[in-house]
Design a protein around this motif. Structure first.
Motif, PDB file in Angstrom:
ATOM      1  N   ILE A   1       0.848  -1.186   0.000  1.00  0.00           N
ATOM      2  CA  ILE A   1       0.000   0.000   0.000  1.00  0.00           C
ATOM      3  C   ILE A   1       0.884   1.237   0.000  1.00  0.00           C
ATOM      4  O   ILE A   1       1.835   1.338   0.790  1.00  0.00           O
ATOM      5  CB  ILE A   1      -0.940   0.009   1.228  1.00  0.00           C
ATOM      6  CG1 ILE A   1      -1.841  -1.222   1.218  1.00  0.00           C
ATOM      7  CG2 ILE A   1      -1.772   1.286   1.273  1.00  0.00           C
ATOM      8  CD1 ILE A   1      -2.705  -1.349   2.460  1.00  0.00           C
TER       9      ILE A   1
ATOM     10  N   ALA B   1       1.651   4.679   1.154  1.00  0.00           N
ATOM     11  CA  ALA B   1       1.230   5.434   2.332  1.00  0.00           C
ATOM     12  C   ALA B   1       0.631   6.781   1.968  1.00  0.00           C
ATOM     13  O   ALA B   1      -0.183   7.325   2.721  1.00  0.00           O
ATOM     14  CB  ALA B   1       2.422   5.632   3.273  1.00  0.00           C
ATOM     15  N   GLN B   2       0.999   7.326   0.812  1.00  0.00           N
ATOM     16  CA  GLN B   2       0.446   8.609   0.381  1.00  0.00           C
ATOM     17  C   GLN B   2      -0.959   8.463  -0.201  1.00  0.00           C
ATOM     18  O   GLN B   2      -1.832   9.287   0.058  1.00  0.00           O
ATOM     19  CB  GLN B   2       1.359   9.248  -0.672  1.00  0.00           C
ATOM     20  CG  GLN B   2       2.695   9.747  -0.128  1.00  0.00           C
ATOM     21  CD  GLN B   2       3.568  10.313  -1.228  1.00  0.00           C
ATOM     22  OE1 GLN B   2       3.909   9.609  -2.168  1.00  0.00           O
ATOM     23  NE2 GLN B   2       3.912  11.583  -1.109  1.00  0.00           N
ATOM     24  N   ASN B   3      -1.176   7.408  -0.991  1.00  0.00           N
ATOM     25  CA  ASN B   3      -2.445   7.250  -1.699  1.00  0.00           C
ATOM     26  C   ASN B   3      -3.462   6.411  -0.936  1.00  0.00           C
ATOM     27  O   ASN B   3      -4.649   6.438  -1.261  1.00  0.00           O
ATOM     28  CB  ASN B   3      -2.208   6.626  -3.071  1.00  0.00           C
ATOM     29  CG  ASN B   3      -1.293   7.472  -3.931  1.00  0.00           C
ATOM     30  OD1 ASN B   3      -1.162   8.673  -3.726  1.00  0.00           O
ATOM     31  ND2 ASN B   3      -0.656   6.850  -4.901  1.00  0.00           N
ATOM     32  N   GLY B   4      -3.018   5.630   0.029  1.00  0.00           N
ATOM     33  CA  GLY B   4      -3.941   4.811   0.800  1.00  0.00           C
ATOM     34  C   GLY B   4      -4.450   3.616   0.009  1.00  0.00           C
ATOM     35  O   GLY B   4      -3.818   3.140  -0.940  1.00  0.00           O
ATOM     36  N   ILE B   5      -5.627   3.127   0.375  1.00  0.00           N
ATOM     37  CA  ILE B   5      -6.220   1.943  -0.256  1.00  0.00           C
ATOM     38  C   ILE B   5      -6.809   2.350  -1.596  1.00  0.00           C
ATOM     39  O   ILE B   5      -7.684   3.210  -1.674  1.00  0.00           O
ATOM     40  CB  ILE B   5      -7.288   1.329   0.649  1.00  0.00           C
ATOM     41  CG1 ILE B   5      -6.668   0.890   1.984  1.00  0.00           C
ATOM     42  CG2 ILE B   5      -7.959   0.141  -0.026  1.00  0.00           C
ATOM     43  CD1 ILE B   5      -7.678   0.410   2.999  1.00  0.00           C
ATOM     44  N   GLU B   6      -6.330   1.705  -2.662  1.00  0.00           N
ATOM     45  CA  GLU B   6      -6.795   2.001  -4.012  1.00  0.00           C
ATOM     46  C   GLU B   6      -7.528   0.790  -4.581  1.00  0.00           C
ATOM     47  O   GLU B   6      -7.668  -0.240  -3.924  1.00  0.00           O
ATOM     48  CB  GLU B   6      -5.607   2.408  -4.887  1.00  0.00           C
ATOM     49  CG  GLU B   6      -4.913   3.667  -4.371  1.00  0.00           C
ATOM     50  CD  GLU B   6      -3.637   4.000  -5.128  1.00  0.00           C
ATOM     51  OE1 GLU B   6      -3.699   4.760  -6.101  1.00  0.00           O
ATOM     52  OE2 GLU B   6      -2.572   3.481  -4.734  1.00  0.00           O
TER      53      GLU B   6
ATOM     54  N   ILE C   1       3.049  -1.342   4.285  1.00  0.00           N
ATOM     55  CA  ILE C   1       2.833   0.085   4.047  1.00  0.00           C
ATOM     56  C   ILE C   1       4.155   0.671   3.571  1.00  0.00           C
ATOM     57  O   ILE C   1       5.106   0.777   4.351  1.00  0.00           O
ATOM     58  CB  ILE C   1       2.340   0.812   5.311  1.00  0.00           C
ATOM     59  CG1 ILE C   1       1.210   0.033   5.970  1.00  0.00           C
ATOM     60  CG2 ILE C   1       1.920   2.236   4.966  1.00  0.00           C
ATOM     61  CD1 ILE C   1      -0.001  -0.152   5.123  1.00  0.00           C
TER      62      ILE C   1
ATOM     63  N   LEU D   1      -0.633   8.531   8.943  1.00  0.00           N
ATOM     64  CA  LEU D   1      -0.637   7.082   9.122  1.00  0.00           C
ATOM     65  C   LEU D   1      -1.734   6.597  10.064  1.00  0.00           C
ATOM     66  O   LEU D   1      -2.317   5.527   9.826  1.00  0.00           O
ATOM     67  CB  LEU D   1       0.740   6.614   9.594  1.00  0.00           C
ATOM     68  CG  LEU D   1       1.885   6.802   8.582  1.00  0.00           C
ATOM     69  CD1 LEU D   1       3.209   6.330   9.166  1.00  0.00           C
ATOM     70  CD2 LEU D   1       1.593   6.062   7.287  1.00  0.00           C
TER      71      LEU D   1
ATOM     72  N   LEU E   1      -4.762   6.316   7.927  1.00  0.00           N
ATOM     73  CA  LEU E   1      -4.626   5.190   7.010  1.00  0.00           C
ATOM     74  C   LEU E   1      -4.910   3.876   7.734  1.00  0.00           C
ATOM     75  O   LEU E   1      -5.608   2.998   7.196  1.00  0.00           O
ATOM     76  CB  LEU E   1      -3.216   5.175   6.406  1.00  0.00           C
ATOM     77  CG  LEU E   1      -2.862   3.964   5.537  1.00  0.00           C
ATOM     78  CD1 LEU E   1      -3.822   3.836   4.366  1.00  0.00           C
ATOM     79  CD2 LEU E   1      -1.420   4.052   5.039  1.00  0.00           C
TER      80      LEU E   1
ATOM     81  N   ASP F   1      -8.569   3.428   8.240  1.00  0.00           N
ATOM     82  CA  ASP F   1      -9.234   3.028   7.004  1.00  0.00           C
ATOM     83  C   ASP F   1      -8.978   1.557   6.702  1.00  0.00           C
ATOM     84  O   ASP F   1      -9.875   0.829   6.251  1.00  0.00           O
ATOM     85  CB  ASP F   1      -8.737   3.909   5.853  1.00  0.00           C
ATOM     86  CG  ASP F   1      -9.544   3.723   4.583  1.00  0.00           C
ATOM     87  OD1 ASP F   1     -10.740   3.365   4.684  1.00  0.00           O
ATOM     88  OD2 ASP F   1      -8.999   3.925   3.483  1.00  0.00           O
ATOM     89  N   ILE F   2      -7.755   1.082   6.949  1.00  0.00           N
ATOM     90  CA  ILE F   2      -7.417  -0.323   6.716  1.00  0.00           C
ATOM     91  C   ILE F   2      -8.291  -1.227   7.586  1.00  0.00           C
ATOM     92  O   ILE F   2      -8.863  -2.225   7.114  1.00  0.00           O
ATOM     93  CB  ILE F   2      -5.921  -0.560   6.996  1.00  0.00           C
ATOM     94  CG1 ILE F   2      -5.064   0.037   5.875  1.00  0.00           C
ATOM     95  CG2 ILE F   2      -5.623  -2.052   7.154  1.00  0.00           C
ATOM     96  CD1 ILE F   2      -3.571  -0.009   6.143  1.00  0.00           C
TER      97      ILE F   2
END
Length: 521
Positions: free
Chosen positions: A110, A112-117, A138, A148, A151, A154-155
């Motif tokens: 993943i 770390a800047q864009n997150g879950i794509e 990450i 973070l 993030l 969200d994970i």
């Protein structure tokens, strides 16, 4: 220390991992850093410069991202780590999905800047459906303006509470702190003690003996006692470890390699591959392949590539037995065997000839036309009618009609398209008898564009393209005139009769006035 051609490993030393995730997550850069940190490479390559071990095709170098899966291995702490680096674009998703058939562990990277794509979530779900052990990595923790904690929230919201820290970034992401064996330290965010407690509590629930001992004396189990419950939690999906790295600076890389060498499952520790005995589409029963070097050979082909010099190359994983050079193998239910003249271990674009491959190893065989994607190789008729449960490959939805620019190249066009279709199960070639068009279908415009570019660059075949024609079965071909006599029905009292065209001269269909009483009820 580079991986030698004559290196021999036992199944207990092997770890097979697929690098998965969205494009731009840094999978290929991470692969390069792992190879450098383990001593296989003397200098790190760069995606931007086109010098990485995994992106070796001319198209990949020009595009700056992976289009095909690539295999590489490295030794670390007595283990042999086998990786499959996969593309992260949806147009080349078939290569990533196919890698799931060969791996025991899915390393989902993943950014770390864009997150879950999109591909992050997609591959996480696919890996879960195949019952692979899953870990989240990450990457790019050295980037600026990261959140973070958000993030991680969200994970856990998307992937569940089983996502627990295995380490935490520290010293402004210059290093990481292991939370499995350590309960103290200052991390950049979160509490090391709380992360350690959550991880230990999750693991001891997998072992009744450890749980009883912990409830009795209150002491944490020794690290050596945690290996078995760690593997059990991974197999069941009760634990999805989260690790932090920076492929650019190297932060967290030694810790990641240590975790993979010591805690990633061996062929015997991972969930068994879903082999079935019986005809596809008919009645089948589960077949348990044993990662035992002394049993009959059973291998599965998860990748086919057509090399200009080697010809057709079948890349496979040995799931059972020991495959030796000069052995005789059957492909699927074939009655006649072929002889293994050369046996290879794959390292990027290099094919390293070896004498044997044991259960759990990834290898390749060249110049065997009978080998196709998803075929099973075996050395005994006892393994006839055995196949792997089919992968849920994405469906080709985009089509283009292709035609050669030069007359007389039609047969060559079919030969080239046939080779491309052998390599990619989501690239389809159709010939429509009604429209007399040759149509290629793929996962997207980028997918088809890469195939057309390869046809021009590698095979020197230029074609014209257009949208496929629609093969209408019935259509209006010309105008015509006709006369007919129509006898109208008697008019209903209180109604006016007019044609549906609105003309007062036509009397075709009676239309009730709105003032007439309704017949409903």
């Amino acid at each position: 220390m580079a991986l030698q051609a004559d290196s021999r490993y036992s199944p207990e030393q092997l770890r097979t991992l697929a690098l998965l995730g969205h494009a731009g997550a840094g999978k290929t850069t991470l692969a390069e850093t792992l190879l450098f940190a383990s001593g296989v490479l003397r200098e790190k390559g760069s995606v931007e410069r086109g010098t990485t071990l995994c992106d070796f095709e001319a198209q990949e170098k020009a595009a700056g991202h992976s289009m095909n899966s690539a295999i590489f291995s490295l030794p670390y702490e007595g283990a042999c780590l086998q990786f499959i680096d996969t593309p992260g674009t949806p147009d080349h998703a078939a290569q990533a999905v196919a890698a799931l058939a060969a791996a025991d562990t899915a390393l989902i990277v993943i950014n770390a800047q864009n997150g879950i794509e999109a591909m992050t979530e997609r591959m996480f779900r696919y890996a879960g459906e195949r019952k692979l052990c899953r870990m989240l990595v990450i990457n790019r923790i050295d980037a600026d303006n990261l959140d973070l904690p958000a993030l991680m929230a969200d994970i856990r919201a998307r992937f569940g509470p089983a996502c627990l820290f295995l380490d935490l970034p520290a010293a402004a992401s210059a290093r990481v702190i292991d939370v499995l064996e350590q309960s103290e330290g200052a991390a950049d965010f979160a509490s090391v003690a709380a992360a350690h407690r959550a991880l230990i509590d999750q693991l001891i629930e997998e072992d009744e003996t450890l749980l009883a001992r912990y409830l009795e004396d209150g002491n944490d189990p020794a690290p050596a006692d945690l290996h078995a419950p760690f593997e059990a939690a991974l197999r069941a999906g009760h634990l999805i470890p989260v690790l932090f790295v920076s492929a650019r600076t190297g932060a967290g890389i030694p810790e990641l390699l240590h975790v993979l060498a010591q805690l990633a499952p061996t062929p015997a520790e991972g969930n068994p591959p879903p082999f079935l005995r019986g005809e596809p589409g008919g009645e089948t029963e589960s077949f348990a392949a044993q990662p035992d070097p002394n049993r009959h050979v059973l291998a599965h082909v998860f990748k086919v590539q057509v090399d200009p010099y080697q010809g057709k190359v079948g890349v496979f994983r040995v799931h059972q037995g020991t495959l030796r050079k000069d052995a005789s193998l059957f492909v699927g239910d074939a009655r006649r065997p072929f002889k293994v003249a050369h046996l290879y271990r794959v390292q990027g674009k290099d094919m390293i000839e070896v004498e044997q491959l044991v259960a759990g190893e990834i290898g390749a065989i060249a110049k065997v036309d009978e080998i196709v994607f998803d075929s099973v190789l075996h050395d005994s008729h006892d393994e006839d009618h055995i196949h792997l449960a089919p992968l849920r490959l994405p469906r080709p939805m985009v089509g283009l009609a292709v035609e050669t620019l030069k007359k007389g190249d039609e047969q060559r066009l079919f030969d080239v398209l046939g080779k491309l279709a052998q390599e990619d199960p989501t690239f389809l070639v159709e010939r429509h008898p009604a429209t007399h068009e040759t149509v290629i279908r793929g996962l997207g415009d980028g997918h088809l564009a890469s195939k057309l570019e390869r046809m021009a660059q590698q095979y020197k075949l230029e074609v014209s393209t257009r949208p496929p024609a629609i093969p209408y079965r019935e259509t209006i071909a010309a105008s015509a005139e006709a006369m007919h006599r129509h006898k109208s029905s008697p008019a209903v009292p209180g109604s006016s009769v007019r044609c549906i065209c609105g003309s007062s001269r036509c009397r075709v269909a009676p239309v009730l006035n709105s003032s007439m009483p309704s017949r409903a009820g």
